[in-house]
Design a protein around this motif. Structure first.
Motif, PDB file in Angstrom:
ATOM      1  N   ALA A  52      -2.380  -0.964  -1.505  1.00 32.49           N
ATOM      2  CA  ALA A  52      -1.914  -2.195  -2.151  1.00 32.49           C
ATOM      3  C   ALA A  52      -2.614  -3.425  -1.583  1.00 32.49           C
ATOM      4  CB  ALA A  52      -0.402  -2.324  -1.997  1.00 32.49           C
ATOM      5  N   LEU A  53      -2.959  -3.379  -0.306  1.00 32.42           N
ATOM      6  CA  LEU A  53      -3.587  -4.522   0.365  1.00 32.42           C
ATOM      7  C   LEU A  53      -5.104  -4.536   0.219  1.00 32.42           C
ATOM      8  CD1 LEU A  53      -1.423  -4.393   3.587  1.00 32.42           C
ATOM      9  CD2 LEU A  53      -1.583  -6.394   2.094  1.00 32.42           C
ATOM     10  N   ARG A  54      -5.666  -3.430  -0.172  1.00 27.89           N
ATOM     11  CA  ARG A  54      -7.122  -3.316  -0.229  1.00 27.89           C
ATOM     12  C   ARG A  54      -7.696  -4.287  -1.267  1.00 27.89           C
ATOM     13  NH1 ARG A  54      -7.564   2.019  -1.111  1.00 27.89           N
ATOM     14  NH2 ARG A  54      -7.280   2.358   1.132  1.00 27.89           N
ATOM     15  N   GLY A  55      -8.625  -5.147  -0.813  1.00 28.45           N
ATOM     16  CA  GLY A  55      -9.332  -6.033  -1.735  1.00 28.45           C
ATOM     17  C   GLY A  55      -8.584  -7.303  -2.105  1.00 28.45           C
ATOM     18  N   VAL A  56      -7.412  -7.558  -1.504  1.00 26.69           N
ATOM     19  CA  VAL A  56      -6.696  -8.793  -1.826  1.00 26.69           C
ATOM     20  C   VAL A  56      -7.067  -9.880  -0.819  1.00 26.69           C
ATOM     21  CG1 VAL A  56      -4.787  -7.443  -2.780  1.00 26.69           C
ATOM     22  CG2 VAL A  56      -4.590  -8.367  -0.470  1.00 26.69           C
ATOM     23  N   ARG A  57      -7.001 -11.115  -1.256  1.00 26.40           N
ATOM     24  CA  ARG A  57      -7.369 -12.218  -0.365  1.00 26.40           C
ATOM     25  C   ARG A  57      -6.159 -12.848   0.308  1.00 26.40           C
ATOM     26  NH1 ARG A  57      -7.078 -17.254  -3.420  1.00 26.40           N
ATOM     27  NH2 ARG A  57      -6.714 -16.859  -5.627  1.00 26.40           N
ATOM     28  N   ALA A  58      -4.992 -12.721  -0.305  1.00 22.60           N
ATOM     29  CA  ALA A  58      -3.775 -13.301   0.248  1.00 22.60           C
ATOM     30  C   ALA A  58      -2.588 -12.468  -0.201  1.00 22.60           C
ATOM     31  CB  ALA A  58      -3.607 -14.755  -0.208  1.00 22.60           C
ATOM     32  N   ALA A  59      -1.474 -12.598   0.520  1.00 25.05           N
ATOM     33  CA  ALA A  59      -0.276 -11.840   0.166  1.00 25.05           C
ATOM     34  C   ALA A  59       0.965 -12.702   0.331  1.00 25.05           C
ATOM     35  CB  ALA A  59      -0.153 -10.594   1.031  1.00 25.05           C
ATOM     36  N   ALA A  86      -7.243  -4.674   6.520  1.00 25.30           N
ATOM     37  CA  ALA A  86      -7.741  -4.738   5.142  1.00 25.30           C
ATOM     38  C   ALA A  86      -8.516  -6.025   4.871  1.00 25.30           C
ATOM     39  CB  ALA A  86      -6.577  -4.617   4.163  1.00 25.30           C
ATOM     40  N   GLY A  87      -8.516  -6.943   5.830  1.00 24.83           N
ATOM     41  CA  GLY A  87      -9.252  -8.189   5.645  1.00 24.83           C
ATOM     42  C   GLY A  87      -8.508  -9.258   4.878  1.00 24.83           C
ATOM     43  N   VAL A  88      -7.181  -9.148   4.802  1.00 26.97           N
ATOM     44  CA  VAL A  88      -6.391 -10.185   4.130  1.00 26.97           C
ATOM     45  C   VAL A  88      -6.538 -11.485   4.913  1.00 26.97           C
ATOM     46  CG1 VAL A  88      -4.060 -10.887   3.454  1.00 26.97           C
ATOM     47  CG2 VAL A  88      -4.765  -8.497   3.201  1.00 26.97           C
ATOM     48  N   GLU A  89      -6.762 -12.580   4.195  1.00 20.82           N
ATOM     49  CA  GLU A  89      -7.066 -13.864   4.833  1.00 20.82           C
ATOM     50  C   GLU A  89      -5.845 -14.750   5.057  1.00 20.82           C
ATOM     51  OE1 GLU A  89      -9.866 -15.712   2.269  1.00 20.82           O
ATOM     52  OE2 GLU A  89     -11.343 -14.084   2.409  1.00 20.82           O
ATOM     53  N   HIS A  90      -4.774 -14.535   4.297  1.00 15.01           N
ATOM     54  CA  HIS A  90      -3.649 -15.475   4.326  1.00 15.01           C
ATOM     55  C   HIS A  90      -2.372 -14.732   3.963  1.00 15.01           C
ATOM     56  CE1 HIS A  90      -1.794 -19.451   2.568  1.00 15.01           C
ATOM     57  NE2 HIS A  90      -1.317 -19.187   3.764  1.00 15.01           N
ATOM     58  N   ILE A  91      -1.339 -14.872   4.798  1.00 12.01           N
ATOM     59  CA  ILE A  91      -0.034 -14.289   4.528  1.00 12.01           C
ATOM     60  C   ILE A  91       0.981 -15.419   4.385  1.00 12.01           C
ATOM     61  CG2 ILE A  91       1.889 -12.973   5.509  1.00 12.01           C
ATOM     62  CD1 ILE A  91      -0.100 -11.068   6.703  1.00 12.01           C
ATOM     63  N   VAL A  92       1.749 -15.370   3.304  1.00  8.36           N
ATOM     64  CA  VAL A  92       2.851 -16.304   3.090  1.00  8.36           C
ATOM     65  C   VAL A  92       4.140 -15.496   3.179  1.00  8.36           C
ATOM     66  CG1 VAL A  92       3.952 -17.922   1.504  1.00  8.36           C
ATOM     67  CG2 VAL A  92       1.447 -17.800   1.638  1.00  8.36           C
ATOM     68  N   LEU A  93       4.963 -15.804   4.178  1.00 14.38           N
ATOM     69  CA  LEU A  93       6.202 -15.053   4.411  1.00 14.38           C
ATOM     70  C   LEU A  93       7.404 -15.876   3.979  1.00 14.38           C
ATOM     71  CD1 LEU A  93       7.670 -12.568   5.735  1.00 14.38           C
ATOM     72  CD2 LEU A  93       7.857 -14.005   7.796  1.00 14.38           C
ATOM     73  N   GLY A 113      -2.761 -13.240  14.010  1.00 17.42           N
ATOM     74  CA  GLY A 113      -4.204 -13.470  13.960  1.00 17.42           C
ATOM     75  C   GLY A 113      -4.711 -13.708  12.556  1.00 17.42           C
ATOM     76  N   ILE A 114      -3.826 -13.655  11.564  1.00 15.11           N
ATOM     77  CA  ILE A 114      -4.175 -13.955  10.169  1.00 15.11           C
ATOM     78  C   ILE A 114      -3.641 -15.350   9.858  1.00 15.11           C
ATOM     79  CG2 ILE A 114      -3.915 -13.219   7.762  1.00 15.11           C
ATOM     80  CD1 ILE A 114      -3.239 -10.431   8.776  1.00 15.11           C
ATOM     81  N   ASP A 115      -4.367 -16.110   9.044  1.00 16.59           N
ATOM     82  CA  ASP A 115      -3.839 -17.394   8.595  1.00 16.59           C
ATOM     83  C   ASP A 115      -2.499 -17.167   7.898  1.00 16.59           C
ATOM     84  OD1 ASP A 115      -5.976 -18.802   9.580  1.00 16.59           O
ATOM     85  OD2 ASP A 115      -6.957 -19.071   7.640  1.00 16.59           O
ATOM     86  N   PHE A 116      -1.556 -18.065   8.131  1.00 18.39           N
ATOM     87  CA  PHE A 116      -0.202 -17.855   7.623  1.00 18.39           C
ATOM     88  C   PHE A 116       0.401 -19.153   7.145  1.00 18.39           C
ATOM     89  CE2 PHE A 116       0.318 -19.223  11.962  1.00 18.39           C
ATOM     90  CZ  PHE A 116       1.408 -20.089  11.897  1.00 18.39           C
ATOM     91  N   THR A 117       1.423 -19.013   6.302  1.00 16.28           N
ATOM     92  CA  THR A 117       2.350 -20.093   5.974  1.00 16.28           C
ATOM     93  C   THR A 117       3.739 -19.473   5.936  1.00 16.28           C
ATOM     94  OG1 THR A 117       0.651 -21.083   4.555  1.00 16.28           O
ATOM     95  CG2 THR A 117       2.864 -21.999   4.413  1.00 16.28           C
ATOM     96  N   LEU A 118       4.717 -20.162   6.532  1.00 18.56           N
ATOM     97  CA  LEU A 118       6.091 -19.683   6.564  1.00 18.56           C
ATOM     98  C   LEU A 118       6.936 -20.542   5.642  1.00 18.56           C
ATOM     99  CD1 LEU A 118       6.409 -19.276  10.443  1.00 18.56           C
ATOM    100  CD2 LEU A 118       5.784 -17.512   8.776  1.00 18.56           C
TER     101      LEU A 118
END
Length: 275
Positions: A52-59, A86-93, A113-118
């Motif tokens: 599911a995470l493969r090839g996505v830029r953000a989650a 998987a190389g995801v660049e940005h996680i929004v939790l 270690g991944i860019d994030f927004t909470l």
């Protein structure tokens, strides 16, 4: 060239469905993460996470039903490691306001270690229209513990708008947005506003936390009731009885008022038996 997709985990849930739809309305590629998706995602099946995470830029990440569930924080930690590989660049939790386990989940993402927004959210207005409180409202009652504790209840549409903004605009990475509605309301005041919207009285019934547990257990079982009651005991103590400007910070506009939510939901036929 089409950009890599954004994964929306919990794409059939209250916030996830809205976030996915709003992103698609902007013409952006979205990978809807759910057990029934073409590329499935299931929190209970870790083997689905990497595909599911493969090839996505953000989650956009939500944990159903709540980060307070046993094992949720540990699963989030494993997911973040998988996302990093998987190389995801940005996680929004999406996290919950005033919840101990939600704070632990935030720290997992913050230290990934991944860019994030909470996005730390107040209690959802849509609990009355799409959640476990819809049936009581149809019956003309609002049974809730917490006495006269006031909450700055938030419309999920605002949460989704914030999530879309931080996923698609510059300047939001590394930020925490604590999002609430524009005013404090007791459950009795919420019942009054809901009654005005549906056109008949809605009676607030103060109940104990034990009675709350029994009501939730009747709808969702003891396991769910145990967790939701623990969250209610933890958060309905006044700790969240203040508003914040998170929506304004993220979007440059104030949040929607609860009365606007209630009026729109009633017009949409959400509570037909009470119409």
């Amino acid at each position: 060239m089409q950009p890599n997709p954004i994964l929306v985990i919990g794409a059939t849930g209250k916030t996830g469905a809205r976030v996915a739809a709003k992103l698609e309305a902007k013409g952006l590629p979205v990978r809807r993460g759910s057990r029934s998706s073409a590329i499935p995602f299931d929190w209970e099946s870790p083997e689905t996470w990497a595909p599911a995470l493969r090839g996505v830029r953000a989650a956009y990440v939500t944990y159903f039903p709540d980060l307070a569930f046993p094992g949720a924080v540990e699963k989030l930690e494993s997911l973040v490691e998988t996302a990093k590989d998987a190389g995801v660049e940005h996680i929004v939790l999406l996290s919950g306001r005033g919840e101990h386990h939600a704070r632990l989940g935030e720290e997992v993402v913050r230290n990934s270690g991944i860019d994030f927004t909470l996005v730390r959210a107040a209690w959802f207005a849509q609990n009355f229209s799409e959640g476990y409180l819809r049936e009581p409202i149809l019956a003309g009652v609002l049974p809730m513990p917490g006495g006269d504790i006031a909450e700055p209840i938030i419309d999920i549409e605002d949460i989704a708008d914030v999530a879309v903004a931080v996923l698609t605009e510059a300047g939001h990475r590394g930020r925490l947005y604590e999002v609430t509605g524009p005013r404090l309301m007791t459950f009795a005041e919420m019942a009054e506003v809901l009654g005005q919207a549906v056109g008949r009285p809605i009676q607030h019934i103060p109940i104990s936390f034990d009675d709350f547990h029994a009501n939730v257990a009747a709808a969702g079982g003891d396991f769910v009731a145990n967790v939701f009651t623990a969250i209610a005991r933890e958060t309905l103590d006044g700790r969240n009885a203040h508003t914040t400007d998170g929506v304004m910070q993220a979007l440059g506009r104030p949040p929607r008022d609860f009365a606007e939510f209630a009026t729109d939901a009633a017009r949409a036929g959400t509570w037909p038996a009470a119409a």
